[in-house]
Motif scaffolding. Structure first.
Motif, mmCIF file in Angstrom:
data_model
loop_
_atom_site.group_PDB
_atom_site.id
_atom_site.type_symbol
_atom_site.label_atom_id
_atom_site.label_comp_id
_atom_site.label_asym_id
_atom_site.label_seq_id
_atom_site.Cartn_x
_atom_site.Cartn_y
_atom_site.Cartn_z
ATOM 1 N N GLN A 104 0.831 -1.197 0.000
ATOM 2 C CA GLN A 104 0.000 0.000 0.000
ATOM 3 C C GLN A 104 0.868 1.251 0.000
ATOM 4 O OE1 GLN A 104 -3.092 -0.429 3.194
ATOM 5 N NE2 GLN A 104 -4.433 -0.168 1.426
ATOM 6 N N GLY A 105 0.687 2.096 -1.010
ATOM 7 C CA GLY A 105 1.530 3.268 -1.170
ATOM 8 C C GLY A 105 1.109 4.452 -0.328
ATOM 9 N N GLY A 106 -0.021 5.060 -0.682
ATOM 10 C CA GLY A 106 -0.476 6.255 0.008
ATOM 11 C C GLY A 106 -0.709 6.054 1.486
ATOM 12 N N ALA A 107 -0.985 4.822 1.891
ATOM 13 C CA ALA A 107 -1.257 4.517 3.298
ATOM 14 C C ALA A 107 -0.001 4.549 4.164
ATOM 15 C CB ALA A 107 -1.913 3.145 3.418
ATOM 16 N N GLY A 108 1.167 4.573 3.529
ATOM 17 C CA GLY A 108 2.412 4.607 4.310
ATOM 18 C C GLY A 108 3.350 3.459 4.022
ATOM 19 N N PHE A 109 3.270 2.884 2.795
ATOM 20 C CA PHE A 109 4.118 1.769 2.380
ATOM 21 C C PHE A 109 3.938 0.567 3.308
ATOM 22 C CE2 PHE A 109 7.423 4.409 -0.220
ATOM 23 C CZ PHE A 109 6.386 4.909 -0.980
ATOM 24 N N ILE A 110 2.696 0.107 3.365
ATOM 25 C CA ILE A 110 2.331 -1.018 4.222
ATOM 26 C C ILE A 110 2.529 -2.320 3.447
ATOM 27 C CG2 ILE A 110 0.533 -2.040 5.647
ATOM 28 C CD1 ILE A 110 1.400 0.785 6.511
ATOM 29 N N VAL A 111 3.368 -3.214 3.966
ATOM 30 C CA VAL A 111 3.633 -4.482 3.286
ATOM 31 C C VAL A 111 2.646 -5.539 3.783
ATOM 32 C CG1 VAL A 111 6.077 -3.937 2.958
ATOM 33 C CG2 VAL A 111 5.351 -5.221 4.971
ATOM 34 N N PRO A 112 2.290 -6.498 2.936
ATOM 35 C CA PRO A 112 1.400 -7.580 3.380
ATOM 36 C C PRO A 112 2.092 -8.464 4.409
ATOM 37 C CG PRO A 112 2.191 -7.990 1.149
ATOM 38 C CD PRO A 112 2.655 -6.622 1.517
ATOM 39 N N SER A 113 1.314 -8.961 5.365
ATOM 40 C CA SER A 113 1.870 -9.800 6.428
ATOM 41 C C SER A 113 1.080 -11.097 6.557
ATOM 42 C CB SER A 113 1.839 -9.043 7.763
ATOM 43 O OG SER A 113 0.514 -8.697 8.118
ATOM 44 N N ASN A 114 1.716 -12.096 7.136
ATOM 45 C CA ASN A 114 1.047 -13.358 7.464
ATOM 46 C C ASN A 114 0.378 -14.001 6.244
ATOM 47 O OD1 ASN A 114 0.305 -15.406 9.257
ATOM 48 N ND2 ASN A 114 -1.633 -14.424 9.802
ATOM 49 N N ASN A 115 1.106 -13.999 5.121
ATOM 50 C CA ASN A 115 0.609 -14.616 3.880
ATOM 51 C C ASN A 115 -0.736 -14.036 3.433
ATOM 52 O OD1 ASN A 115 2.808 -16.484 3.601
ATOM 53 N ND2 ASN A 115 1.872 -17.733 5.203
ATOM 54 N N TYR A 116 -0.922 -12.749 3.698
ATOM 55 C CA TYR A 116 -2.211 -12.117 3.425
ATOM 56 C C TYR A 116 -2.615 -12.229 1.954
ATOM 57 C CZ TYR A 116 -5.727 -8.455 2.854
ATOM 58 O OH TYR A 116 -6.865 -7.749 2.527
ATOM 59 N N LEU A 117 -1.703 -11.936 1.039
ATOM 60 C CA LEU A 117 -2.068 -11.937 -0.377
ATOM 61 C C LEU A 117 -2.418 -13.346 -0.859
ATOM 62 C CD1 LEU A 117 0.492 -9.401 -1.886
ATOM 63 C CD2 LEU A 117 -1.862 -8.986 -1.134
ATOM 64 N N GLN A 118 -1.724 -14.350 -0.352
ATOM 65 C CA GLN A 118 -2.080 -15.735 -0.687
ATOM 66 C C GLN A 118 -3.492 -16.059 -0.222
ATOM 67 O OE1 GLN A 118 1.885 -17.534 0.889
ATOM 68 N NE2 GLN A 118 0.916 -19.134 -0.311
ATOM 69 N N LYS A 119 -3.842 -15.591 0.954
ATOM 70 C CA LYS A 119 -5.175 -15.865 1.496
ATOM 71 C C LYS A 119 -6.260 -15.136 0.704
ATOM 72 C CE LYS A 119 -3.249 -16.820 6.047
ATOM 73 N NZ LYS A 119 -2.942 -16.325 7.402
ATOM 74 N N VAL A 120 -5.950 -13.933 0.228
ATOM 75 C CA VAL A 120 -6.904 -13.234 -0.639
ATOM 76 C C VAL A 120 -7.093 -14.013 -1.940
ATOM 77 C CG1 VAL A 120 -7.376 -11.122 -1.926
ATOM 78 C CG2 VAL A 120 -6.317 -10.974 0.333
#
Length: 395
Positions: A186-202
């Protein structure tokens, strides 16, 4: 030029930095007084190879001598666009094989959203809170920041928002959902990286309900995070990939990529499902091709992670509460909006370009060219630490 800038050119904010630019080269921008500024922003992640990279300039000049615009997108066979799309496919998973070139990242987002609706026959779109995907009406509809879009309503209907990295929210992705659109970081939010395999779960949830997954790689893409694309860190693959910014090498571009089966849906029923006059422009495609060739042929991608560690080693200070992001997509988090503003403006006076993020007022953007040297990183970080020391003493 200053008076004319404010009189004739529409502004995006009440207080632009208003530097009068003379020229730029490598990691530096020069104003009309010939003052040099070390660039830690790279045109907001767009100048992947720095300013006026010789291979990019040569590619542009060579194409200019052959032809510029000759026909609307998709009708004529033009080598720069074909070679660019082919090289993208070569460096992506097999399911991402066909690319539609556009004029900007936000236009590519529009095309991706349209494709998801066309493919699924559904209308519901799920995006993330504090997401930013561009500023056209469709892209703004999936922006997760009401303050920036309330003046432009009504926007697209049937948009729902979930919280990035919050697994419980995945239950909102259902058989009514056409697509989920997420920035991989996430860019505008403050460069937030996915955690705990979040993108895989999505991705797993999307597969379960037949929704398409769109990853917005407009900022993380083209080597900035230590992989060619950010999603490659997270063991998952989108149905539709959107890129822009850094792909152009300093020229305006966007692109969305999917399987041939998906992309072919835009060419029939109805015909001309997505059209553009200047998308795939041969001069811009030549610039992008030279940029992508340079990024994929050398070791700039691997160096991004090494340079990240150098930044984190040098940027240690009581007023730096956190450094978020990955590779050369980094954000310093200070204790307050006031400190962030002071740091950015005083660094500008000291010859270092930093910038803000859209929705996180305490964040300071650090997204230099991938070609930045360790010496230049050290020079810029020393300026940051000195300014922070000054701010601390004044408190």
């Amino acid at each position: 030029m200053l008076d004319d800038f404010f009189k004739y050119q529409a502004q995006t904010s009440p207080h632009p930095l208003a530097m009068e630019i003379s020229h730029a080269k490598g990691s530096y921008i020069y104003d009309t007084n010939n003052k040099e500024y070390l660039d830690f922003v790279a045109g907001v992640s767009a100048c992947t190879l720095g300013h006026n990279h010789p291979k990019v300039v040569t590619a542009i000049k060579s194409q200019l001598d052959k032809y510029m615009h000759v026909m609307v997108y998709g009708e004529y066979i033009q080598k720069p666009a074909i070679e660019l799309a082919k090289l993208l496919a070569k460096n992506l998973p097999k399911s991402l094989e066909k690319t539609y070139l556009t004029n900007s990242g936000t236009e590519a987002i529009e095309g991706a959203l349209k494709l998801a609706k066309r493919a699924t026959g559904r209308s519901e779109i799920i995006a993330a809170n504090k997401a930013y995907h561009g500023n056209t009406m469709g892209a703004m509809s999936v922006m997760g920041f009401e303050e920036r879009k309330q003046a432009f309503r009504p926007l697209l209907p049937n948009i729902k928002f979930i919280n990035f990295n919050k697994e419980l929210d995945l239950k909102h992705i259902t058989s009514k959902t056409a697509c989920v659109i997420l920035e991989t970081i996430q860019g505008g939010a403050g460069f937030i990286v996915p955690s705990n395999n979040y993108l895989q779960k999505v991705q797993k949830r999307c597969n379960e309900v037949g929704a398409l997954l769109i990853f917005d790689e407009i900022q993380p893409g083209i080597g900035r995070t230590g992989k060619l694309f950010g999603f490659q860190h997270y063991n998952c693959t989108p149905d539709i990939l959107v890129t822009g910014k850094g792909l152009g090498g300093g020229m305006p571009i966007g692109a969305f990529t999917a399987s041939a089966e998906l992309m072919d849906l835009l060419s029939d029923n109805p015909k001309l499902g997505h059209i553009t006059t200047f998308g795939g422009h041969p001069v811009i495609a030549a610039s992008a091709l030279a940029t992508l060739q340079e990024v994929t042929a050398g070791n700039l991608i691997e160096q991004a992670l090494e340079k990240e560690q150098l930044f984190k080693k040098l940027l240690v200070h009581p007023l730096i509460k956190d450094i978020r992001g990955k590779g050369l997509m980094l954000a310093i988090i200070t204790p307050s909006k006031t400190i962030t503003n002071t740091l950015i403006l005083k660094c500008k006076d000291a010859g270092l370009i930093l910038f803000w993020l859209l929705f996180e007022p305490k964040a300071v953007r650090i997204t230099p060219p991938l070609t930045i040297s360790n010496k230049e990183i050290t020079k810029g970080c020393n300026i940051i630490i000195k300014i922070l020391d000054d701010i601390l003493q004044e408190k």
